[in-house]
Design a protein around this motif. Sequence first.
Motif, PDB file in Angstrom:
ATOM      1  N   GLN A  93       0.883  -1.174   0.000  1.00  0.00           N
ATOM      2  CA  GLN A  93       0.000   0.000   0.000  1.00  0.00           C
ATOM      3  C   GLN A  93       0.912   1.213   0.000  1.00  0.00           C
ATOM      4  O   GLN A  93       2.001   1.156   0.590  1.00  0.00           O
ATOM      5  N   ILE A  95       1.303   5.748   0.220  1.00  0.00           N
ATOM      6  CA  ILE A  95       0.657   7.003   0.644  1.00  0.00           C
ATOM      7  C   ILE A  95       0.578   7.912  -0.583  1.00  0.00           C
ATOM      8  O   ILE A  95       1.507   7.959  -1.390  1.00  0.00           O
ATOM      9  N   SER A 118       9.947   4.934   8.438  1.00  0.00           N
ATOM     10  CA  SER A 118       9.781   3.480   8.378  1.00  0.00           C
ATOM     11  C   SER A 118       8.290   3.161   8.275  1.00  0.00           C
ATOM     12  O   SER A 118       7.478   3.815   8.962  1.00  0.00           O
ATOM     13  N   SER A 122       6.951   1.035  -0.843  1.00  0.00           N
ATOM     14  CA  SER A 122       7.203   1.184  -2.280  1.00  0.00           C
ATOM     15  C   SER A 122       7.959   2.473  -2.587  1.00  0.00           C
ATOM     16  O   SER A 122       8.149   2.813  -3.761  1.00  0.00           O
ATOM     17  N   GLY A 123       8.314   3.218  -1.536  1.00  0.00           N
ATOM     18  CA  GLY A 123       9.125   4.436  -1.747  1.00  0.00           C
ATOM     19  C   GLY A 123       8.325   5.626  -2.254  1.00  0.00           C
ATOM     20  O   GLY A 123       8.909   6.617  -2.676  1.00  0.00           O
ATOM     21  N   SER A 124       7.001   5.537  -2.180  1.00  0.00           N
ATOM     22  CA  SER A 124       6.190   6.658  -2.670  1.00  0.00           C
ATOM     23  C   SER A 124       6.494   7.920  -1.864  1.00  0.00           C
ATOM     24  O   SER A 124       6.942   8.938  -2.401  1.00  0.00           O
ATOM     25  N   LEU A 125       6.313   7.858  -0.549  1.00  0.00           N
ATOM     26  CA  LEU A 125       6.566   9.023   0.304  1.00  0.00           C
ATOM     27  C   LEU A 125       8.038   9.417   0.293  1.00  0.00           C
ATOM     28  O   LEU A 125       8.364  10.607   0.335  1.00  0.00           O
ATOM     29  N   PHE A 142      13.850   2.935   6.675  1.00  0.00           N
ATOM     30  CA  PHE A 142      14.021   1.575   7.207  1.00  0.00           C
ATOM     31  C   PHE A 142      12.856   0.685   6.795  1.00  0.00           C
ATOM     32  O   PHE A 142      11.693   1.107   6.894  1.00  0.00           O
ATOM     33  N   PHE A 144      11.809  -3.788   7.129  1.00  0.00           N
ATOM     34  CA  PHE A 144      12.313  -5.120   7.515  1.00  0.00           C
ATOM     35  C   PHE A 144      12.176  -6.148   6.388  1.00  0.00           C
ATOM     36  O   PHE A 144      12.523  -7.307   6.570  1.00  0.00           O
ATOM     37  N   ARG A 148      12.259  -5.347  -0.573  1.00  0.00           N
ATOM     38  CA  ARG A 148      11.771  -3.959  -0.748  1.00  0.00           C
ATOM     39  C   ARG A 148      12.885  -2.947  -0.544  1.00  0.00           C
ATOM     40  O   ARG A 148      12.946  -1.940  -1.243  1.00  0.00           O
ATOM     41  N   ARG A 170      15.996  -3.417   8.390  1.00  0.00           N
ATOM     42  CA  ARG A 170      15.994  -3.536   9.854  1.00  0.00           C
ATOM     43  C   ARG A 170      14.563  -3.512  10.389  1.00  0.00           C
ATOM     44  O   ARG A 170      13.705  -2.785   9.875  1.00  0.00           O
ATOM     45  N   VAL A 172      12.408  -2.088  12.910  1.00  0.00           N
ATOM     46  CA  VAL A 172      12.551  -0.923  13.795  1.00  0.00           C
ATOM     47  C   VAL A 172      11.750  -1.082  15.091  1.00  0.00           C
ATOM     48  O   VAL A 172      12.040  -0.393  16.069  1.00  0.00           O
ATOM     49  N   ASP A 191       4.970   4.516   9.058  1.00  0.00           N
ATOM     50  CA  ASP A 191       3.809   3.926   8.379  1.00  0.00           C
ATOM     51  C   ASP A 191       3.941   2.423   8.625  1.00  0.00           C
ATOM     52  O   ASP A 191       4.406   1.678   7.773  1.00  0.00           O
ATOM     53  N   PRO A 193       2.311  -1.208  10.969  1.00  0.00           N
ATOM     54  CA  PRO A 193       1.094  -1.735  11.597  1.00  0.00           C
ATOM     55  C   PRO A 193       1.051  -1.502  13.112  1.00  0.00           C
ATOM     56  O   PRO A 193      -0.028  -1.377  13.666  1.00  0.00           O
TER      57      PRO A 193
END
Length: 268
Positions: A93, A95, A118, A122-125, A142, A144, A148, A170, A172, A191, A193
Motif C-alpha cells: 500500500q 501514501i 519506516s 514502495s518508496g512513494s513518500l 528503514f 524489515f 523492498r 531492519r 525498527v 507507516d 502496523p
Amino acid sequence: MSFADHKKFIDEGDTVILYCTVSKMYAIDVLSQIRNKKGDMIENVFQTDFGALKVKTLIGQQYGSKVELSKGWCFVLQATPELWTQTLPHRTQIIYTPDISMILFQLDIKPGSVVIESGTGSGSLSHYFIRAVKPTGHLHTFDFHEGRTQQARDEFKSHGIDNFVTVYHRDVCELGFKDELNGCADAVFLDLPAPQIAVPHALKALKDSGGRFCSFSPCIEQSQRCCEALALHGFVEIQSMEILQIEDVVKIKTIPVLDLEFVKHKVS
Ligand SMILES: C[S@@+](CC[C@H](N)C(=O)[O-])C[C@H]1O[C@@H](n2cnc3c(N)ncnc32)[C@H](O)[C@@H]1O
C-alpha cells in the motif's frame, strides 16, 4: 538521472512519464535495449493502450514533447514525486499526494532536514521527503523486508537521488533505529502496523532541541494506541488528522423575501 534536477532534454537512462490521459500514465526507463527472457539484448519497444513506442526515439527529445505511438500519441514528461506516486510499481500500500502534502507541512520538512522514515514500502513518500530535504538534508529510511529495501535502493540510484537517502534493512520495532542516528532527526515518520512500539525509538532519534513525529494509520484503533504511547513518552500537542477531498456542491435555493412595503402599508 531524471528526479535530481530540472532537465530540458531526455537522456538515455532517464525515468520518464508517458502521459496519455489523466488516468493513463506510464513510468518508463529510457533504455534503447533491454534483455529478453532468453538473456539476449533486444530493441526496447514499450506497449501502451494507444500502441507501441520505440523507446530509443525519446533520447534527445525535449521534456513536454508530443510523442507518436503506433495508434495514437502521448506527452513525455519529466518524472516528479507526484507523477511517480501515480505510476510506480506497487510492492505495498502506498501514501498518496493529499496525505503527503499534510505530512510534509506538519513535520516542517525543508532543505537541510534530517528525516527518519519506516517502512520504506514502495518508496512513494520517500521521493517527496528526498525532494524536500535536498540538497543538504538526508532521509534515513528503514524496512524489515529485504527485497523492498533493495528495490528502493535501486530506484533511488536510477533516479539520481541516492546521495540524499540511506536505506536500512531492519526491524525498527524490535531493534529501533541505528544508534548513530540517536539525537539526529528533525522528524520521524512511521507507516507501520504497530507504530506505538517504535515510539520510544523515535524519541531517541529526535534531536534534543526538539523535533516532530508523525504516524500514518489506516484505522482509528492504531491511531489511538499510537497517541497513548506518544503521551506516555512525553510528546506534546498530539493531534489526529484526516485528509478528505470533498467536492463543493453548489445548490441554488430561492428564499422568500419579506415585502416590507406591504407590511408598512398594513400597519399604518
Ligand atoms: C504500507 S508500507 C509503507 C508504504 C510507504 N509509506 C509508501 O508510501 O510507499 C509498510 C512497510 O512497513 C514495513 N514494516 C512493517 N513492520 C516493520 C517493522 N517492524 N520494521 C521495519 N519495517 C516494517 C513493511 O515491510 C512495509 O514495506
